[in-house]
Enzyme design. Structure first.
Site, PDB file in Angstrom:
ATOM      1  N   GLN A  31     -14.755   2.502   1.065  1.00 31.59           N
ATOM      2  CA  GLN A  31     -13.963   1.952  -0.044  1.00 31.59           C
ATOM      3  C   GLN A  31     -13.637   3.085  -1.004  1.00 31.59           C
ATOM      4  O   GLN A  31     -14.545   3.795  -1.463  1.00 31.59           O
ATOM      5  CB  GLN A  31     -14.751   0.856  -0.774  1.00 31.59           C
ATOM      6  N   ASP A  35       0.852  -1.190   0.000  1.00 36.19           N
ATOM      7  CA  ASP A  35       0.000   0.000   0.000  1.00 36.19           C
ATOM      8  C   ASP A  35       0.892   1.246   0.000  1.00 36.19           C
ATOM      9  O   ASP A  35       1.899   1.309   0.709  1.00 36.19           O
ATOM     10  CB  ASP A  35      -0.919  -0.006   1.234  1.00 36.19           C
ATOM     11  N   ILE A  36       0.524   2.235  -0.781  1.00 37.94           N
ATOM     12  CA  ILE A  36       1.339   3.446  -0.923  1.00 37.94           C
ATOM     13  C   ILE A  36       1.301   4.313   0.348  1.00 37.94           C
ATOM     14  O   ILE A  36       2.193   5.141   0.562  1.00 37.94           O
ATOM     15  CB  ILE A  36       0.854   4.250  -2.158  1.00 37.94           C
ATOM     16  N   HIS A  63      -6.895  -5.949   2.157  1.00 42.52           N
ATOM     17  CA  HIS A  63      -5.746  -5.385   2.857  1.00 42.52           C
ATOM     18  C   HIS A  63      -5.171  -6.464   3.777  1.00 42.52           C
ATOM     19  O   HIS A  63      -5.934  -7.147   4.476  1.00 42.52           O
ATOM     20  CB  HIS A  63      -6.166  -4.220   3.757  1.00 42.52           C
ATOM     21  N   HIS A  65     -10.364  -5.502  -3.258  1.00 37.55           N
ATOM     22  CA  HIS A  65      -9.010  -5.671  -2.726  1.00 37.55           C
ATOM     23  C   HIS A  65      -9.071  -6.072  -1.270  1.00 37.55           C
ATOM     24  O   HIS A  65      -9.931  -5.618  -0.531  1.00 37.55           O
ATOM     25  CB  HIS A  65      -8.167  -4.397  -2.897  1.00 37.55           C
ATOM     26  N   ASN A 113     -12.585  -3.276   2.643  1.00 43.06           N
ATOM     27  CA  ASN A 113     -13.563  -2.197   2.669  1.00 43.06           C
ATOM     28  C   ASN A 113     -14.472  -2.327   1.455  1.00 43.06           C
ATOM     29  O   ASN A 113     -13.981  -2.495   0.335  1.00 43.06           O
ATOM     30  CB  ASN A 113     -12.859  -0.837   2.633  1.00 43.06           C
TER      31      ASN A 113
HETATM   32  P1  AMP Z   1      -9.731   1.346   0.273  1.00 42.77           P
HETATM   33  O1  AMP Z   1      -9.922   2.571   1.101  1.00 42.77           O
HETATM   34  O2  AMP Z   1     -10.059   0.079   1.030  1.00 42.77           O
HETATM   35  O3  AMP Z   1     -10.418   1.429  -1.069  1.00 42.77           O
HETATM   36  O4  AMP Z   1      -8.174   1.229   0.034  1.00 42.77           O
HETATM   37  C1  AMP Z   1      -7.500   1.810  -1.020  1.00 42.77           C
HETATM   38  C2  AMP Z   1      -6.044   1.745  -0.663  1.00 42.77           C
HETATM   39  O5  AMP Z   1      -5.290   1.989  -1.833  1.00 42.77           O
HETATM   40  C3  AMP Z   1      -5.587   2.776   0.366  1.00 42.77           C
HETATM   41  O6  AMP Z   1      -5.065   2.114   1.507  1.00 42.77           O
HETATM   42  C4  AMP Z   1      -4.528   3.577  -0.377  1.00 42.77           C
HETATM   43  O7  AMP Z   1      -3.455   3.976   0.449  1.00 42.77           O
HETATM   44  C5  AMP Z   1      -4.096   2.608  -1.445  1.00 42.77           C
HETATM   45  N1  AMP Z   1      -3.492   3.202  -2.634  1.00 42.77           N
HETATM   46  C6  AMP Z   1      -3.905   4.295  -3.299  1.00 42.77           C
HETATM   47  N2  AMP Z   1      -3.118   4.514  -4.374  1.00 42.77           N
HETATM   48  C7  AMP Z   1      -2.190   3.514  -4.384  1.00 42.77           C
HETATM   49  C8  AMP Z   1      -1.109   3.171  -5.238  1.00 42.77           C
HETATM   50  N3  AMP Z   1      -0.816   3.895  -6.342  1.00 42.77           N
HETATM   51  N4  AMP Z   1      -0.348   2.094  -4.929  1.00 42.77           N
HETATM   52  C9  AMP Z   1      -0.646   1.364  -3.838  1.00 42.77           C
HETATM   53  N5  AMP Z   1      -1.657   1.620  -2.995  1.00 42.77           N
HETATM   54  C10 AMP Z   1      -2.431   2.675  -3.259  1.00 42.77           C
END
Ligand code: AMP
Length: 120
Positions: free
Chosen positions: A99, A34-35, A107, A105, A92
């Site tokens: 979400q 995760d970024i 986590h 996805h 989520n």
């Molecule tokens: P959600 O809130 O469950 O939809 O999670 C989305 C996740 O994607 C969050 O934890 C973000 O930090 C992560 N995210 C957003 N952009 C990127 C990216 N380019 N590479 C990896 N993770 C990302």
């Protein structure tokens, strides 16, 4: 039924249009860091298919993809070294769960004691 947005962020990562820090990949799933990590280890696992949510995936994905995706979550957790001390998996889904990216996805969190299951 959920409409899948082919231009969502994780679709672009799957197509290689946006880079990711890959942890694991096979024919069914991709796992990457995760970024914006919320724990010392925070990895996302996504299925290689156009599914918005767990309901969408469980209703519409072929059996080999369902099995492969679930297997990939376990393989990634093991390869991340989380088996001994434990980890948390979470998906989520939709508005109440906040979400952000509309591609299913999971986590994986670990690397410290994660405290109570839900923040208030
Ligand atoms: P959600 O809130 O469950 O939809 O999670 C989305 C996740 O994607 C969050 O934890 C973000 O930090 C992560 N995210 C957003 N952009 C990127 C990216 N380019 N590479 C990896 N993770 C990302």
């Amino acid at each position: 039924m959920a409409i899948y947005d082919k231009d969502n962020l994780f679709a672009k990562i799957l197509r290689g249009e946006i880079p990711c820090n890959k942890v694991y990949e096979d024919d069914y799933a991709l796992a990457f860091h995760d970024i914006n990590p919320q724990a010392p280890t925070h990895v996302l696992v996504i299925p290689k298919g156009e599914y918005v949510s767990w309901i969408d995936f469980s209703a519409n994905a072929p059996a080999d993809l369902m099995a492969g995706f679930i297997r990939a979550v376990g393989v990634a957790a093991r390869e991340l070294g989380l088996e001994k001390d434990g980890y948390r998996i979470l998906a989520n889904t939709g508005g109440d769960a906040n979400q952000v990216v509309p591609h299913l996805h999971i986590h994986i969190f670990g690397g410290k004691n994660l405290g109570p299951m839900l923040a208030s």
